[in-house]
Structures are given as C-alpha cells and as structure tokens.
Scaffold this motif. Structure first.
Motif, short mmCIF file in Angstrom:
data_model
loop_
_atom_site.label_atom_id
_atom_site.label_comp_id
_atom_site.label_asym_id
_atom_site.label_seq_id
_atom_site.Cartn_x
_atom_site.Cartn_y
_atom_site.Cartn_z
N LEU A 1 0.83 -1.20 0.00
CA LEU A 1 0.00 0.00 0.00
C LEU A 1 0.86 1.26 0.00
N THR A 2 1.95 1.23 0.78
CA THR A 2 2.86 2.38 0.82
C THR A 2 3.52 2.61 -0.53
N ALA B 1 2.50 1.58 -3.48
CA ALA B 1 1.50 1.97 -4.47
C ALA B 1 1.12 3.43 -4.32
N LEU B 2 0.98 3.89 -3.08
CA LEU B 2 0.64 5.29 -2.84
C LEU B 2 1.75 6.21 -3.33
N ILE B 3 3.00 5.86 -3.01
CA ILE B 3 4.14 6.67 -3.45
C ILE B 3 4.21 6.70 -4.97
N THR C 1 1.85 6.07 -7.21
CA THR C 1 0.70 6.75 -7.82
C THR C 1 0.85 8.26 -7.75
N ILE C 2 1.27 8.76 -6.60
CA ILE C 2 1.45 10.21 -6.46
C ILE C 2 2.57 10.70 -7.36
N ARG D 1 10.28 4.72 -3.23
CA ARG D 1 9.78 3.37 -3.46
C ARG D 1 10.90 2.34 -3.33
N GLY E 1 -3.55 3.47 -9.46
CA GLY E 1 -3.25 3.19 -8.07
C GLY E 1 -3.69 1.80 -7.64
N PHE F 1 -1.18 -1.23 -6.49
CA PHE F 1 -1.29 -1.95 -5.22
C PHE F 1 -1.26 -3.45 -5.43
#
Length: 214
Positions: free
Chosen positions: A25-26, A28-30, A32-33, A65, A197, A201
C-alpha cells in the motif's frame, strides 16, 4: 502436524501478510502520487520548468519506493548509496522512455508498443532492485516480477488512454448550498490515476509477498 498447533508458524504467516499489505500500500501510494504528478505536468504541452519539476518529483518517488523495498526485506539502509541511487534512476528512466516512445509513435500503436517496452524495463528494474538489496537473489526475472511489471505498465496505458482518447468527464447535478451552487466534475485522467493506483497496489502486493517469504 497441523499448522493450527504451531502458533509460531501462524504468527509468522500473519505478520508476513500484514507487512506485505502495508508495504504494498505504501509503495503503491508513493508510485501513484509520483507518476501521477509527473504525468500531469509533462503530458501534452510542457515547458522546461514543468519538465524539470516533473522529473524531480518522479525521481524522489522512485527513491522512496526503492526505500520501501529495503524495508520489505528488513534492510532499511542508506538510500543514497550509489547502487541504490542507480535502482531509483533506472525506474525513473523507465517511465521517461515509456512516455517518449508513446508520444513518438502516437495513437494506439504508440500506447501498445510503449506498454510492452515498459513491461521489459520494469521487469529488469525489479531484478536489479532485488540484487541491490539481496546479493544472492536470482539474476533471471521471476513470474511475480513479470506479472507485477505488466500490471504497472497496464496502469500506465490507462493513464495515456484517459488523456489521449477519452474526452467525456463525469459531472454531477448542481448541488445547492446556502450561498452558492457546487458542481462536481471528475476528469478522465483522475479516473485513470485511480485505476493506476489500484493496479499498482495489486502489483506490489504480489511482488512484496514473494520478497518477504523468500
């Protein structure tokens, strides 16, 4: 012997799953942003300032990442070592080459060819990234690496399609408030970023699960 009778195994398995979901999740969030902001700055017409800003955002996201990979395999060491900077640079270069090829060829063929190239680049980067943190890791890519790279590349293709081929936006009916009226508008690229995103993930969850269990 049943696994139920071995609480140590159950605890280790549960811990691996929790850690795998958290780091996926971390990551994927990084990603995606970073990719989303970079893509929004450089797609279409761009200036030197927006290109440099996007490049900086993309590289910082790639570096973070890469750090998540180190945490996943219990080696959160200095990210500024040359070989780890190289892993982040390889990831950054992969996305830049992907967009350049897509724009150079153009249209549906450009999206398709750029996506295939990105699958190869990301798969190679995953192998290199793992070698950076695990010196005894296999040189050849695993099935999980190829599948993860494919999911991320498909997510990138969705971003391109949302900008190049989709014009319609989702607009809500007017919402009346006390002093004004609000209309919600969701652009195609925003939906594309959400899809990216989700795919990121799933991709990282598959990859980190294998990294943690090995």
């Amino acid at each position: 012997m049943s696994v139920i009778r071995q609480p140590g195994i159950m605890g280790r398995t549960t811990r691996h799953r929790v850690v795998g979901v958290t780091v996926a999740l971390t990551a994927a969030l990084i990603e995606t942003i970073a990719v989303g902001l970079w893509f929004g700055l450089v797609v279409g017409s761009r200036s030197t300032s927006t290109a440099l800003a996007g490049l900086g955002i993309l590289f910082c996201g790639s570096l973070l990442r890469t750090g998540v990979v180190g945490v996943a395999i219990d080696e959160p060491a200095d990210l500024l070592r040359p070989h780890r900077l190289g892993a982040a640079l390889a990831l950054t270069a992969g996305w830049i080459v992907w967009l350049y090829v897509a724009e150079w060829i153009g249209g549906v063929p450009g999206v398709a060819i750029a996506t295939l190239i990105l699958v190869g680049v990301l798969t190679t980067q995953f192998v290199f990234e793992r070698r950076v943190f695990e010196l005894r890791s296999p040189v050849r890519p695993s099935v999980a690496s190829v599948l993860s790279a494919t999911l991320l590349a498909v997510g990138g293709a969705v971003l391109l399609v949302s900008v190049w081929f989709v014009d319609a936006a989702i607009v809500s009916p007017p919402i009346s408030l006390e002093i004004t009226t609000v209309v919600l508008r969701i652009e195609p690229v925003q939906l594309g970023a959400v899809v990216f995103g989700l795919l990121a993930f799933v991709a990282h969850q598959r990859r980190f699960r294998r990294l943690i269990e090995t």
